[in-house]
Design a protein around this motif. Structure first.
Motif, PDB file in Angstrom:
ATOM      1  N   PHE A  62       0.792  -1.085  -0.077  1.00 33.45           N
ATOM      2  CA  PHE A  62      -0.078  -0.020   0.111  1.00 33.45           C
ATOM      3  C   PHE A  62       0.997   1.305   0.085  1.00 33.45           C
ATOM      4  CE2 PHE A  62      -2.877  -3.141   1.224  1.00 33.45           C
ATOM      5  CZ  PHE A  62      -4.232  -2.590   0.906  1.00 33.45           C
ATOM      6  N   VAL A  63       0.199   2.215  -0.739  1.00 31.12           N
ATOM      7  CA  VAL A  63       1.160   3.568  -0.739  1.00 31.12           C
ATOM      8  C   VAL A  63       0.057   4.425  -0.307  1.00 31.12           C
ATOM      9  CG1 VAL A  63       1.998   5.379  -2.105  1.00 31.12           C
ATOM     10  CG2 VAL A  63       2.736   3.042  -2.556  1.00 31.12           C
ATOM     11  N   GLY A  64       0.141   4.810   0.977  1.00 37.66           N
ATOM     12  CA  GLY A  64      -1.039   5.644   1.745  1.00 37.66           C
ATOM     13  C   GLY A  64      -2.121   4.546   1.953  1.00 37.66           C
ATOM     14  N   LYS A  65      -3.197   4.686   1.271  1.00 36.55           N
ATOM     15  CA  LYS A  65      -4.402   4.073   1.511  1.00 36.55           C
ATOM     16  C   LYS A  65      -4.542   3.103   0.232  1.00 36.55           C
ATOM     17  CE  LYS A  65      -6.450   5.947   5.490  1.00 36.55           C
ATOM     18  NZ  LYS A  65      -7.870   6.583   5.727  1.00 36.55           N
ATOM     19  N   LYS A  66      -3.934   3.374  -0.968  1.00 32.00           N
ATOM     20  CA  LYS A  66      -3.975   2.942  -2.435  1.00 32.00           C
ATOM     21  C   LYS A  66      -3.291   1.662  -2.339  1.00 32.00           C
ATOM     22  CE  LYS A  66      -4.722   5.940  -5.757  1.00 32.00           C
ATOM     23  NZ  LYS A  66      -4.575   6.853  -6.748  1.00 32.00           N
ATOM     24  N   PRO A  67      -3.767   0.573  -2.973  1.00 33.29           N
ATOM     25  CA  PRO A  67      -3.077  -0.609  -3.242  1.00 33.29           C
ATOM     26  C   PRO A  67      -2.059  -0.387  -4.322  1.00 33.29           C
ATOM     27  CG  PRO A  67      -5.190  -0.691  -4.093  1.00 33.29           C
ATOM     28  CD  PRO A  67      -5.111   0.399  -3.336  1.00 33.29           C
ATOM     29  N   ARG A  68      -1.050  -1.323  -4.323  1.00 35.88           N
ATOM     30  CA  ARG A  68       0.064  -1.022  -5.174  1.00 35.88           C
ATOM     31  C   ARG A  68       0.468  -2.475  -5.532  1.00 35.88           C
ATOM     32  NH1 ARG A  68       6.059   0.223  -5.362  1.00 35.88           N
ATOM     33  NH2 ARG A  68       6.468   1.068  -7.292  1.00 35.88           N
ATOM     34  N   THR A  69       0.506  -2.887  -6.910  1.00 36.16           N
ATOM     35  CA  THR A  69       0.873  -4.086  -7.159  1.00 36.16           C
ATOM     36  C   THR A  69       2.182  -4.032  -8.102  1.00 36.16           C
ATOM     37  OG1 THR A  69      -1.253  -5.068  -7.006  1.00 36.16           O
ATOM     38  CG2 THR A  69       0.429  -6.497  -8.309  1.00 36.16           C
ATOM     39  N   VAL A  70       3.457  -4.534  -7.856  1.00 37.56           N
ATOM     40  CA  VAL A  70       4.454  -4.352  -8.685  1.00 37.56           C
ATOM     41  C   VAL A  70       4.920  -5.571  -9.096  1.00 37.56           C
ATOM     42  CG1 VAL A  70       6.775  -3.740  -8.899  1.00 37.56           C
ATOM     43  CG2 VAL A  70       5.262  -2.310  -7.337  1.00 37.56           C
ATOM     44  N   CYS A  71       5.129  -5.765 -10.320  1.00 36.00           N
ATOM     45  CA  CYS A  71       5.652  -7.227 -10.838  1.00 36.00           C
ATOM     46  C   CYS A  71       7.065  -7.116 -11.675  1.00 36.00           C
ATOM     47  CB  CYS A  71       4.348  -7.478 -12.246  1.00 36.00           C
ATOM     48  SG  CYS A  71       2.967  -7.454 -11.479  1.00 36.00           S
ATOM     49  N   ARG A  72       7.517  -8.174 -11.340  1.00 31.96           N
ATOM     50  CA  ARG A  72       9.251  -8.291 -12.069  1.00 31.96           C
ATOM     51  C   ARG A  72       9.364  -9.678 -12.387  1.00 31.96           C
ATOM     52  NH1 ARG A  72       9.553  -6.368  -6.922  1.00 31.96           N
ATOM     53  NH2 ARG A  72      10.256  -4.283  -6.526  1.00 31.96           N
ATOM     54  N   ILE A  73       9.956  -9.801 -13.557  1.00 33.64           N
ATOM     55  CA  ILE A  73      10.166 -11.021 -14.239  1.00 33.64           C
ATOM     56  C   ILE A  73      11.399 -11.701 -13.504  1.00 33.64           C
ATOM     57  CG2 ILE A  73      12.116 -10.190 -16.201  1.00 33.64           C
ATOM     58  CD1 ILE A  73      10.679 -12.171 -17.843  1.00 33.64           C
ATOM     59  N   THR A  74      11.235 -13.007 -13.336  1.00 33.56           N
ATOM     60  CA  THR A  74      12.077 -13.706 -12.393  1.00 33.56           C
ATOM     61  C   THR A  74      13.384 -14.387 -13.386  1.00 33.56           C
ATOM     62  OG1 THR A  74      11.123 -15.943 -12.808  1.00 33.56           O
ATOM     63  CG2 THR A  74      10.488 -14.301 -10.836  1.00 33.56           C
ATOM     64  N   SER A  75      14.437 -14.796 -12.932  1.00 33.30           N
ATOM     65  CA  SER A  75      15.417 -15.446 -13.755  1.00 33.30           C
ATOM     66  C   SER A  75      14.857 -16.679 -14.552  1.00 33.30           C
ATOM     67  CB  SER A  75      16.809 -15.745 -13.077  1.00 33.30           C
ATOM     68  OG  SER A  75      16.453 -16.616 -12.046  1.00 33.30           O
ATOM     69  N   ALA A  76      13.965 -17.272 -13.801  1.00 32.26           N
ATOM     70  CA  ALA A  76      13.330 -18.591 -14.526  1.00 32.26           C
ATOM     71  C   ALA A  76      12.612 -18.009 -15.461  1.00 32.26           C
ATOM     72  CB  ALA A  76      12.509 -19.201 -13.535  1.00 32.26           C
ATOM     73  N   GLY A  77      11.977 -16.807 -15.593  1.00 32.77           N
ATOM     74  CA  GLY A  77      11.057 -16.426 -16.671  1.00 32.77           C
ATOM     75  C   GLY A  77      11.599 -16.009 -17.652  1.00 32.77           C
TER      76      GLY A  77
END
Length: 95
Positions: A62-77
């Motif tokens: 959460f950033v303040g009261k807002k949800p935040r979803t962060v995605c990253r590719i993995t080495s397997a990806g």
């Protein structure tokens, strides 16, 4: 003999997600939604599938009261994408 294409990556939306994540260090859900023009629900389902396969890491906060979803590719990806591209190249040999 042609190599079988990874069915998890052969989906248009999942392939789009993976391609986008290859070009950035991380991407927010909103960015991926905008770039892929997917619905939030469909994007969420596809990210879950990629995450379960170990191809993508998904971090929710959460950033303040807002949800935040962060995605990253993995080495397997990254490895899966490289294998996918190599398999795809095999389909063009002899054209």
């Amino acid at each position: 003999m042609l190599k079988e294409l990874n069915p998890l990556l052969h989906s248009q939306l999942r392939l789009s997600i993976m391609s986008l994540l290859l070009t950035v260090e991380e991407a927010e859900f909103v960015y991926l939604k905008e770039k892929t023009q997917a619905t939030a629900g469909n994007l969420s389902v596809q990210l879950d599938k990629l995450s379960e396969a170990g191809y993508v890491s998904v971090e929710k906060s959460f950033v303040g009261k807002k949800p935040r979803t962060v995605c990253r590719i993995t080495s397997a990806g990254r490895e899966a994408m490289a294998e996918y591209v190599e398999a795809l190249k095999g389909y063009f040999v002899g054209l």
